[in-house]
Design a protein around this motif. Structure first.
Motif, PDB file in Angstrom:
ATOM      1  N   VAL A  72       0.846  -1.196   0.000  1.00 44.59           N
ATOM      2  CA  VAL A  72       0.000   0.000   0.000  1.00 44.59           C
ATOM      3  C   VAL A  72       0.884   1.250   0.000  1.00 44.59           C
ATOM      4  O   VAL A  72       0.629   2.209  -0.741  1.00 44.59           O
ATOM      5  CB  VAL A  72      -0.971  -0.011   1.198  1.00 44.59           C
ATOM      6  CG1 VAL A  72      -1.777   1.283   1.254  1.00 44.59           C
ATOM      7  CG2 VAL A  72      -1.916  -1.213   1.110  1.00 44.59           C
ATOM      8  N   GLU A  73       1.944   1.240   0.811  1.00 40.38           N
ATOM      9  CA  GLU A  73       2.874   2.372   0.830  1.00 40.38           C
ATOM     10  C   GLU A  73       3.561   2.547  -0.520  1.00 40.38           C
ATOM     11  O   GLU A  73       3.742   3.665  -1.007  1.00 40.38           O
ATOM     12  CB  GLU A  73       3.908   2.188   1.934  1.00 40.38           C
ATOM     13  CG  GLU A  73       3.321   2.328   3.317  1.00 40.38           C
ATOM     14  CD  GLU A  73       4.292   1.951   4.437  1.00 40.38           C
ATOM     15  OE1 GLU A  73       5.443   1.529   4.139  1.00 40.38           O
ATOM     16  OE2 GLU A  73       3.894   2.068   5.606  1.00 40.38           O
ATOM     17  N   LEU A  74       3.951   1.442  -1.141  1.00 44.10           N
ATOM     18  CA  LEU A  74       4.600   1.512  -2.450  1.00 44.10           C
ATOM     19  C   LEU A  74       3.654   2.106  -3.490  1.00 44.10           C
ATOM     20  O   LEU A  74       4.052   2.953  -4.293  1.00 44.10           O
ATOM     21  CB  LEU A  74       5.047   0.110  -2.880  1.00 44.10           C
ATOM     22  CG  LEU A  74       5.721   0.086  -4.249  1.00 44.10           C
ATOM     23  CD1 LEU A  74       7.053  -0.612  -4.151  1.00 44.10           C
ATOM     24  CD2 LEU A  74       4.833  -0.573  -5.277  1.00 44.10           C
ATOM     25  N   TRP A  75       2.372   1.704  -3.467  1.00 41.14           N
ATOM     26  CA  TRP A  75       1.419   2.237  -4.446  1.00 41.14           C
ATOM     27  C   TRP A  75       1.114   3.706  -4.160  1.00 41.14           C
ATOM     28  O   TRP A  75       0.892   4.479  -5.096  1.00 41.14           O
ATOM     29  CB  TRP A  75       0.153   1.384  -4.500  1.00 41.14           C
ATOM     30  CG  TRP A  75       0.434   0.015  -5.039  1.00 41.14           C
ATOM     31  CD1 TRP A  75       0.228  -1.178  -4.402  1.00 41.14           C
ATOM     32  CD2 TRP A  75       1.002  -0.325  -6.310  1.00 41.14           C
ATOM     33  NE1 TRP A  75       0.641  -2.223  -5.209  1.00 41.14           N
ATOM     34  CE2 TRP A  75       1.111  -1.736  -6.381  1.00 41.14           C
ATOM     35  CE3 TRP A  75       1.439   0.425  -7.404  1.00 41.14           C
ATOM     36  CZ2 TRP A  75       1.633  -2.402  -7.486  1.00 41.14           C
ATOM     37  CZ3 TRP A  75       1.964  -0.243  -8.518  1.00 41.14           C
ATOM     38  CH2 TRP A  75       2.044  -1.639  -8.540  1.00 41.14           C
ATOM     39  N   ALA A  76       1.121   4.119  -2.887  1.00 43.54           N
ATOM     40  CA  ALA A  76       0.958   5.547  -2.568  1.00 43.54           C
ATOM     41  C   ALA A  76       2.131   6.340  -3.150  1.00 43.54           C
ATOM     42  O   ALA A  76       1.939   7.417  -3.738  1.00 43.54           O
ATOM     43  CB  ALA A  76       0.857   5.749  -1.057  1.00 43.54           C
ATOM     44  N   ASP A  77       3.344   5.800  -3.010  1.00 45.96           N
ATOM     45  CA  ASP A  77       4.524   6.445  -3.604  1.00 45.96           C
ATOM     46  C   ASP A  77       4.424   6.470  -5.125  1.00 45.96           C
ATOM     47  O   ASP A  77       4.846   7.432  -5.778  1.00 45.96           O
ATOM     48  CB  ASP A  77       5.807   5.724  -3.179  1.00 45.96           C
ATOM     49  CG  ASP A  77       6.125   5.900  -1.705  1.00 45.96           C
ATOM     50  OD1 ASP A  77       5.524   6.782  -1.046  1.00 45.96           O
ATOM     51  OD2 ASP A  77       6.983   5.125  -1.205  1.00 45.96           O
ATOM     52  N   THR A  78       3.863   5.406  -5.702  1.00 48.47           N
ATOM     53  CA  THR A  78       3.692   5.338  -7.149  1.00 48.47           C
ATOM     54  C   THR A  78       2.710   6.407  -7.618  1.00 48.47           C
ATOM     55  O   THR A  78       2.940   7.071  -8.642  1.00 48.47           O
ATOM     56  CB  THR A  78       3.243   3.931  -7.583  1.00 48.47           C
ATOM     57  OG1 THR A  78       4.273   2.993  -7.233  1.00 48.47           O
ATOM     58  CG2 THR A  78       2.984   3.858  -9.077  1.00 48.47           C
ATOM     59  N   ASP A 110       2.192   9.268  -6.192  1.00 44.21           N
ATOM     60  CA  ASP A 110       2.945  10.531  -6.124  1.00 44.21           C
ATOM     61  C   ASP A 110       3.891  10.665  -7.312  1.00 44.21           C
ATOM     62  O   ASP A 110       4.026  11.740  -7.895  1.00 44.21           O
ATOM     63  CB  ASP A 110       3.730  10.620  -4.817  1.00 44.21           C
ATOM     64  CG  ASP A 110       2.829  10.780  -3.604  1.00 44.21           C
ATOM     65  OD1 ASP A 110       1.653  11.185  -3.759  1.00 44.21           O
ATOM     66  OD2 ASP A 110       3.302  10.481  -2.480  1.00 44.21           O
ATOM     67  N   LEU A 111       4.557   9.566  -7.674  1.00 49.93           N
ATOM     68  CA  LEU A 111       5.456   9.563  -8.829  1.00 49.93           C
ATOM     69  C   LEU A 111       4.688   9.911 -10.101  1.00 49.93           C
ATOM     70  O   LEU A 111       5.132  10.736 -10.902  1.00 49.93           O
ATOM     71  CB  LEU A 111       6.133   8.191  -8.971  1.00 49.93           C
ATOM     72  CG  LEU A 111       6.955   7.961 -10.234  1.00 49.93           C
ATOM     73  CD1 LEU A 111       8.225   8.809 -10.207  1.00 49.93           C
ATOM     74  CD2 LEU A 111       7.304   6.486 -10.384  1.00 49.93           C
ATOM     75  N   ASP A 132       5.236  11.184 -17.604  1.00 53.69           N
ATOM     76  CA  ASP A 132       5.775  10.197 -18.549  1.00 53.69           C
ATOM     77  C   ASP A 132       5.873   8.825 -17.899  1.00 53.69           C
ATOM     78  O   ASP A 132       5.676   7.806 -18.560  1.00 53.69           O
ATOM     79  CB  ASP A 132       7.146  10.625 -19.065  1.00 53.69           C
ATOM     80  CG  ASP A 132       7.065  11.827 -20.001  1.00 53.69           C
ATOM     81  OD1 ASP A 132       5.957  12.112 -20.512  1.00 53.69           O
ATOM     82  OD2 ASP A 132       8.099  12.475 -20.219  1.00 53.69           O
ATOM     83  N   GLY A 133       6.187   8.771 -16.615  1.00 55.32           N
ATOM     84  CA  GLY A 133       6.227   7.502 -15.896  1.00 55.32           C
ATOM     85  C   GLY A 133       4.855   6.878 -15.791  1.00 55.32           C
ATOM     86  O   GLY A 133       4.694   5.665 -15.866  1.00 55.32           O
ATOM     87  N   ARG A 134       3.863   7.716 -15.632  1.00 55.34           N
ATOM     88  CA  ARG A 134       2.480   7.244 -15.564  1.00 55.34           C
ATOM     89  C   ARG A 134       2.077   6.581 -16.875  1.00 55.34           C
ATOM     90  O   ARG A 134       1.414   5.549 -16.877  1.00 55.34           O
ATOM     91  CB  ARG A 134       1.582   8.435 -15.258  1.00 55.34           C
ATOM     92  CG  ARG A 134       0.134   8.114 -15.150  1.00 55.34           C
ATOM     93  CD  ARG A 134      -0.622   9.379 -14.793  1.00 55.34           C
ATOM     94  NE  ARG A 134      -2.046   9.149 -14.797  1.00 55.34           N
ATOM     95  CZ  ARG A 134      -2.925  10.077 -14.524  1.00 55.34           C
ATOM     96  NH1 ARG A 134      -2.527  11.301 -14.213  1.00 55.34           N
ATOM     97  NH2 ARG A 134      -4.208   9.796 -14.557  1.00 55.34           N
TER      98      ARG A 134
END
Length: 169
Positions: free
Chosen positions: A70-76, A78-79, A85-87
């Motif tokens: 969940v924390e990783l996807w929250a960071d994702t 934000d990214l 372009d990353g999106r």
């Protein structure tokens, strides 16, 4: 070969995330692709209005049951907001190296990346063990117990709570 404490789990988590990313970019796992599309829609939501709750709901729906995910996807998210372009290519906010200083080594390194692909197909793609065996029918000696052991070992290594096995109708 020397590895920092926690390296096996960190590398295993990265292998799992890479398998998810590869499957989402392809056409063989529609539920995984849909998880990324749903995440893309979440990125359009207002940042402070219900986003944590929406992310928690999204994570539970797609089998991301553990805090680290969940924390990783929250960071994702934000990214994706800061780097459009990353999106567009569904880039993932990879786990940081400071993980090594915080966690003890658990488990052994996996022998094959295929186990993480199976884990992604089961956890997010919602394939049953039987469907995984059919999907991988080219491998001799592959049976349900082999898949079960591989999924359990891979999930344990990366600290992933397995969703209940979906039942065939």
């Amino acid at each position: 070969m020397w590895q920092p404490e926690g390296a096996s789990k960190w590398f295993a988590r990265c292998e799992y995330l890479a398998a998810l990313q590869e499957l989402a970019r392809g056409t063989t796992a529609p539920p995984i692709r849909e998880a990324f599309c749903a995440m893309d829609r979440l990125a359009d939501e207002l940042p402070d209005v219900g986003r944590p709750q929406m992310l928690e709901h999204w994570a539970a729906e797609y089998g991301f049951l553990d805090t680290w995910l969940v924390e990783l996807w929250a960071d994702t998210l934000d990214l994706w907001r800061s780097y459009p372009d990353g999106r567009g290519v569904w880039e993932v906010a990879w786990p940081t190296f400071d993980y090594f200083d915080e966690r003890a080594e658990v488990g052994e390194p996996k022998r094959t990346l295929q186990h993480f692909r199976w884990l992604a197909l089961h956890q997010v793609g919602q394939l049953t063990y039987e469907q995984l065996a059919e999907h991988e029918q080219g491998e001799s000696g592959l049976d349900i117990s082999t898949i079960s052991r591989a999924l359990t070992a891979a999930a344990t290594l990366i600290g992933l709570t397995l969703r209940p096995a979906p039942r065939r109708h």
